[in-house]
Motif scaffolding. Structure first.
Motif, PDB file in Angstrom:
ATOM      1  N   GLY A 118      21.333 -32.261  24.875  1.00  0.00           N
ATOM      2  CA  GLY A 118      22.691 -32.612  24.461  1.00  0.00           C
ATOM      3  C   GLY A 118      22.735 -33.980  23.803  1.00  0.00           C
ATOM      4  N   THR A 119      23.928 -34.467  23.585  1.00  0.00           N
ATOM      5  CA  THR A 119      24.155 -35.722  22.875  1.00  0.00           C
ATOM      6  C   THR A 119      25.057 -36.594  23.736  1.00  0.00           C
ATOM      7  OG1 THR A 119      24.038 -34.543  20.770  1.00  0.00           O
ATOM      8  CG2 THR A 119      25.112 -36.691  20.733  1.00  0.00           C
ATOM      9  N   ILE A 120      24.792 -37.891  23.729  1.00  0.00           N
ATOM     10  CA  ILE A 120      25.722 -38.824  24.365  1.00  0.00           C
ATOM     11  C   ILE A 120      26.748 -39.237  23.322  1.00  0.00           C
ATOM     12  CG2 ILE A 120      25.966 -41.127  25.377  1.00  0.00           C
ATOM     13  CD1 ILE A 120      23.165 -40.770  26.613  1.00  0.00           C
ATOM     14  N   PHE A 121      27.988 -38.923  23.586  1.00  0.00           N
ATOM     15  CA  PHE A 121      29.083 -39.414  22.739  1.00  0.00           C
ATOM     16  C   PHE A 121      30.151 -39.831  23.730  1.00  0.00           C
ATOM     17  CE2 PHE A 121      32.524 -39.396  19.666  1.00  0.00           C
ATOM     18  CZ  PHE A 121      31.905 -39.862  18.513  1.00  0.00           C
ATOM     19  N   ALA A 122      30.076 -41.095  24.122  1.00  0.00           N
ATOM     20  CA  ALA A 122      30.750 -41.543  25.332  1.00  0.00           C
ATOM     21  C   ALA A 122      31.684 -42.717  25.034  1.00  0.00           C
ATOM     22  CB  ALA A 122      29.703 -41.962  26.372  1.00  0.00           C
ATOM     23  N   PRO A 123      32.991 -42.454  25.033  1.00  0.00           N
ATOM     24  CA  PRO A 123      33.948 -43.510  24.713  1.00  0.00           C
ATOM     25  C   PRO A 123      34.310 -44.364  25.934  1.00  0.00           C
ATOM     26  CG  PRO A 123      35.104 -41.421  24.972  1.00  0.00           C
ATOM     27  CD  PRO A 123      33.639 -41.142  25.238  1.00  0.00           C
ATOM     28  N   GLY A 124      34.651 -45.615  25.670  1.00  0.00           N
ATOM     29  CA  GLY A 124      35.231 -46.491  26.682  1.00  0.00           C
ATOM     30  C   GLY A 124      34.407 -46.568  27.953  1.00  0.00           C
ATOM     31  N   ALA A 125      35.063 -46.322  29.075  1.00  0.00           N
ATOM     32  CA  ALA A 125      34.413 -46.472  30.379  1.00  0.00           C
ATOM     33  C   ALA A 125      33.229 -45.530  30.517  1.00  0.00           C
ATOM     34  CB  ALA A 125      35.429 -46.216  31.490  1.00  0.00           C
ATOM     35  N   GLU A 126      33.291 -44.378  29.842  1.00  0.00           N
ATOM     36  CA  GLU A 126      32.153 -43.452  29.934  1.00  0.00           C
ATOM     37  C   GLU A 126      30.901 -44.065  29.317  1.00  0.00           C
ATOM     38  OE1 GLU A 126      33.714 -39.039  30.020  1.00  0.00           O
ATOM     39  OE2 GLU A 126      34.529 -40.057  28.273  1.00  0.00           O
ATOM     40  N   GLY A 127      31.068 -44.746  28.201  1.00  0.00           N
ATOM     41  CA  GLY A 127      29.931 -45.387  27.552  1.00  0.00           C
ATOM     42  C   GLY A 127      29.411 -46.599  28.303  1.00  0.00           C
TER      43      GLY A 127
END
Lengths: 410, 410
Positions: free
Chosen positions: B221-230
Motif C-alpha cells: 500500500g501507500t502512506i498518504f497520511a494527513p495531519g495527526a496521522e502523518g
C-alpha cells in the motif's frame, strides 16, 4: 475455524503459538491481526489466553487497530541489548525474544511457530533462543499445520469476504470478455480497431487496471495463456503472444484483498470467435468432469475420493491421468481442488501430495478445477470455481459465472 | 554485488547455499532467478559452482526462462516417498530434500539457508533433514546475511532497474500532485467539482490505478497520511480522512516491480493551498537536514556517522532525537536511511539497529529520509529520495523530483 484453536492446541499438546513477521501478505499473522501495516511483529498466544501483539513504536496506531493487546518492541531497547552482546545480532535477537516471550508468559513447554519470514534468519533465531530457553520445545510443522487445520473451515464472516472478492474477480472476468468481444480478427489473429494485435500483454494490463479499480492486489500476476502456453498449467502467457481465433486461452485469475487477505481463484478457458475441434472436444470432457464432481460433493467425505473420481472420469474418456503416471505431462496432470482462504492453496487438500486423510467438511471453501493438457497439440483446458460447503451440507458456487467456451466477436 | 558471492562464501566458510520458496516476492530467490512463476522451488549453489533450480513439472517452462540449470521435483515422486514414510510429511519432506541435495552434490559441510517461507515449516524441515544428513551444518544468519552483504552494492544493470522504477514512481507522484491541484477548497477541506470531499481513500485509489497502468505492484500500500496521522511515521492514512488546507500530508510511496523485483521508496510531504506556520517550520528543518546530508555523502565512510550527524542537525534546531532517547515518539524518531533493492529495507543500514559497521560503498543505492514528528501537534514531515553512490564516488539522486512543500490549488 478460529474458534477451534483452543481444542486443537490441546489435542496437539501445544502450550503456546508464535507468529513471526509482518501483518501484510503473511497469512498466519493476518489470521489474527487482519491486514494492518505492522512490520516484523511477533504474535504470542498461550493456550487458553488472548493473543498479544508485539510491534514497533512507529506502528502502534496500526497495532491498536487490530483490537489485540499490544506491546511496544522499541521499549526493549534493542541497541542497548546489541551493545551488551558485543554487536552479535544472533545473540541480541535471541535475548530480545527471550524477554518478549517471558513478558508474554511463555517460558517453557511446547511452542509451535508460524509466519512468513526468511527461513534462515528464523532458523538461526530459534536455534539461539532455544539455548537461552531450554525449557521450550519449538515445534515446526511440515505441511501438517494446526493453523491450516483450523483454517480449513471458515466462519460466516470469512465466507462473505471470500464471496466478495470472488464476485469482484468475476466482474473483472466479465470486463475481459467484453473487451475481447469488441476486438476484430485479421488473418486469424485478434486485432484492435487500428489493426494492431491485441497481445497477451495488452489483455493483462487491462486486467491489472480493472483489479486496481477494485482495490485488489495481484502479487502473483494472471495466467492468460493461449494455445501451447496454456497446455502447461502454470505457464502464465508471454506478453508478446498473439491471440489466434479458435485456439483455447486458459485464463486463471487469482487476486488477493489489498495487503494480503483472502484470495480469489477462478479459471475459464475461452476460444475467440469459434472453437477448434480439438478445443471443443477437450472442453466437453472438462465441463462434464466439472459438473459431475460439483454434483457429487458431499460433506464428511474424504477429499482424496474426488481426486480418484476425476481421474476415473478422464480415464474413461481416453485421457492419461496422474492416477496411472504421477509424472505425466499429458492429459490430467494436477490436483482437482484445494482449499481457498488466506492462502491461495490451503486445506483441505485433494491431490497427490495429500496423505489422503482430509475430509470435506461443512464450512470448507474449495476450488474445483478439472483440466486437460496436451502440450504437443498446443491445447490446454481448465475450468475452476470456488465452492462453499454450506452448514446445511449443500454445495454453493460462491461467484457463479457462465462456463461458455466461445467468446463471440461482435 | 553478485560477483562477490564466491569470495563471500569463502570468507564465511560456506560450502553451499540454499534458497527455499517461490520465485515471486522472495528476494533471495529472485536475486538468482529473476521474477518467474516458480512456486515452492529450491535453489542450490555449491561454492564455486553454478546455481541449480529445482521446480515442479508444471513450471518447467518458467524455470527454463531463468537460464539456470533446472531439475524437476515431480520426478522424485513425492507420493511414493510419503507412502514409504507412512504418511509422515516431515520425514517425507526431509527424504525428498535429502535426495535433491545429494543430486546437487551437497552432502556435507556448512550450508547457509535463505528464502521467504513459513518459519515453522522450514524449522521443522531443517531439523528433520539434519538427522538424515548429520554431516551438514545448516546455518541461519540473523540480520548478518551474506546475501544482503552481496546485495549492498549493485551492478549497473541493477541500478538501471532501480532508476526505472523510481522514475515511474516519481511520475505517479507528479500525477498525484496534478490531481490534487485541480481540486477545490470548501470550508478548508479539499473537495471535487461536485463539492464532495476528496478523501485519502480517493487519492489512494487513483495512485493504485496509476501504478497499475505502469505494471507495478503495490503490496504494502501507500502512506498518504494527513495531519495527526502523518505524525506517526508508519500510519498509512485512513481511507475516510479529509484533506485540510495548510496541514502537512506525508506521502510515502513504495511500489515494486511486478511479481516482486526491485522496489522504489520515495516520500514528499505536501501542504495543499498553503502551509501552516508549524508545517513550514518543520519543513525548513527537514529540508535543511536532507540537503546537508546529501551534500556530505562520501564513499567509504561509516553509515552510522550520517545517523549521528542528522541527530546533531535536528538537536541543534531544538528537536528531540533518538540519539538521546531511543524510544522518543517526538522529533526525530527513526533511521536516516537504508539500502534499497530487492528488499525495501536492505543493507547498508544506518540506523539504530545496526552494529555501526556498515560502510557506504561505491555501488550502494540508499534512501535518505530525514523526518520530524509531533503527534500532539498533528504534524509529521519527511522527505525521502533514493541516492546512488556512483563508481566515481559522486552521489546521484536516481529520480529527481521537486522538493516543494506547497501544492497550489488552481
Amino acid at each position: 475455524m478460529k474458534s477451534d484453536l483452543p481444542a486443537l492446541m490441546e489435542e496437539r499438546n501445544y502450550d503456546a503459538l508464535l507468529v513471526f513477521g509482518d501483518a501484510l501478505h503473511n497469512p498466519a499473522m493476518v489470521y489474527f491481526t487482519g491486514v494492518v501495516h505492522v512490520m516484523n511483529g511477533l504474535l504470542a498466544l498461550r493456550r487458553g489466553g488472548e493473543p498479544l501483539l508485539f510491534c514497533h513504536a512507529m506502528e502502534r496506531e496500526e497495532a491498536a487497530a487490530t483490537g489485540l493487546a499490544a506491546r511496544n518492541i522499541t521499549e526493549y531497547n534493542y541497541p542497548a541489548i546489541l551493545k551488551d552482546c558485543g554487536g552479535d545480532h544472533t545473540l541480541a535477537e535471541a535475548r530480545l525474544h527471550q524477554r518478549m516471550l517471558t513478558d508474554a508468559g511463555i517460558t517453557s513447554g511446547r511452542v509451535v511457530v508460524y509466519g512468513l519470514r526468511d527461513a534462515g534468519a528464523n532458523f538461526g533465531l530459534l536455534s539461539a533462543l532455544n539455548e537461552l530457553m531450554p525449557g521450550i520445545e519449538f515445534v515446526g510443522e511440515v505441511k501438517d499445520s494446526m493453523l491450516h487445520e483450523a483454517r480449513a473451515t471458515k466462519d460466516p464472516q470469512e465466507v462473505e469476504r471470500l464471496r466478495a472478492i470472488l464476485k469482484q474477480t468475476s466482474e473483472v472476468v466479465g470486463q475481459t470478455a467484453d473487451f475481447l468481444s469488441r476486438q476484430k480478427a485479421k488473418d486469424g489473429v485478434l486485432v484492435d480497431a487500428d489493426g494492431q494485435p491485441v497481445t497477451v500483454g495488452v489483455v493483462k494490463s487491462k486486467i491489472n487496471l480493472w483489479l486496481a479499480e477494485r482495490g485488489l492486489d495481484n502479487p502473483h500476476g494472471t495466467i492468460f495463456a493461449p494455445g501451447a502456453e496454456g497446455a502447461v498449467p502454470h505457464n502464465t502467457g508471454r506478453a508478446d503472444s498473439l491471440l489466434r481465433l479458435g485456439e483455447p486461452i486458459v485464463f486463471d485469475i487469482f487476486p488477493v484483498e489489498a495487503g494480503g487477505g483472502f484470495w480469489a481463484d477462478f479459471t475459464r478457458t475461452w476460444c475467440l470467435g469459434h472453437a477448434s475441434e480439438g478445443a471443443q472436444a477437450l472442453y466437453d470432457d472438462v465441463r462434464y468432469a466439472y459438473e459431475t464432481i460439483i454434483g457429487e460433493l458431499q460433506p464428511d467425505t474424504p477429499c482424496a475420493g474426488y481426486q480418484m473420481r476425476v481421474c476415473e472420469i478422464f480415464k474413461e474418456r481416453g485421457h492419461p491421468t496422474v492416477a496411472e503416471n504421477p509424472a505425466t505431462t499429458e492429459g490430467y496432470v494436477h490436483s482437482l481442488a484445494h482449499g481457498l482462504g488466506l492462502d491461495i492453496h490451503e486445506r483441505p487438500t485433494f491431490g497427490r501430495d495429500s496423505t489422503g486423510k482430509d475430509i470435506l467438511r461443512r464450512g470448507a471453501v474449495v476450488t474445483i478445477e478439472p483440466g486437460l493438457y496436451y502440450p504437443d497439440r498446443g491445447l490446454g483446458m481448465r475450468i475452476e470455481d470456488a465452492v462453499y460447503i454450506r452448514p446445511d451440507g449443500k454445495s454453493e458456487v460462491l461467484a457463479p459465472y457462465p462456463l461458455d467456451l466461445v467468446i463471440p466477436l461482435k
